[in-house]
Design a protein around this motif. Structure first.
Motif, short mmCIF file in Angstrom:
data_model
loop_
_atom_site.label_atom_id
_atom_site.label_comp_id
_atom_site.label_asym_id
_atom_site.label_seq_id
_atom_site.Cartn_x
_atom_site.Cartn_y
_atom_site.Cartn_z
N GLU A 1 0.83 -1.21 0.00
CA GLU A 1 0.00 0.00 0.00
C GLU A 1 0.86 1.26 0.00
O GLU A 1 0.58 2.22 -0.73
N LEU B 1 -3.17 -3.57 -6.23
CA LEU B 1 -3.40 -2.19 -5.79
C LEU B 1 -3.29 -1.20 -6.95
O LEU B 1 -4.06 -0.23 -7.01
N GLU C 1 -6.54 -1.46 -8.72
CA GLU C 1 -7.59 -0.78 -7.97
C GLU C 1 -7.52 0.74 -8.13
O GLU C 1 -8.55 1.42 -8.14
N ARG C 2 -6.31 1.26 -8.26
CA ARG C 2 -6.12 2.71 -8.38
C ARG C 2 -6.08 3.16 -9.84
O ARG C 2 -5.79 4.31 -10.13
N ARG D 1 0.25 -8.34 -4.76
CA ARG D 1 -0.48 -7.28 -4.04
C ARG D 1 -0.20 -5.91 -4.64
O ARG D 1 -1.13 -5.10 -4.79
#
Length: 134
Positions: free
Chosen positions: A45, A78, A81-82, A74
């Motif tokens: 993240e 991410l 997702e962004r 991961r």
């Protein structure tokens, strides 16, 4: 706006060995790229947030801990997702050859294994990471 390639170099997870990441970061910088080194123990993240905030063209992950499948997956999730999959993800470290096809399938553009030269990494980034428009 800068016309130089911007690369985030990151050490995800618990691995505390960052000499290789620092050597690669310096080689990319010396080759004229803008490099943001995130330091040790970064979460996926944190890495993705840095890449987006820094308007990075690429993220280079250094993984020596054996958690490469989880960490690369991961980071890519991410970025999806962004809506930031235009950021090229590459990496290096102690990664078994048997895992390379799966990492490629996930979307990792390139893995540099032990013995890769900094010149080969710089050349690959130059050839495979789009130059931003000035």
């Amino acid at each position: 706006m800068s016309s130089r390639v911007r690369v985030v170099v990151a050490k995800p997870g618990l691995d505390g060995h960052d000499r290789g990441a620092k050597v690669v970061a310096r080689a990319l910088r010396d080759a004229g790229m803008e490099v943001i080194y995130t330091g040790l123990h970064q979460t996926p993240e944190q890495i993705v947030e840095t890449a987006i905030q820094e308007d990075a063209d690429a993220v280079g992950l250094s993984v020596l801990s054996g958690a490469h499948m989880t960490l690369f997956r991961r980071v890519l999730e991410l970025l999806d997702e962004r809506e930031a999959r235009d950021i090229v993800v590459f990496g290096g470290g102690i990664i078994p050859e048997a895992d390379l096809p799966e990492l490629a399938r996930l979307g990792v553009a390139k893995i540099f294994t032990p013995g890769a030269t900094t010149a080969s990494i710089v050349e690959w980034v130059r050839d495979n990471v789009a130059q931003p428009v000035a």
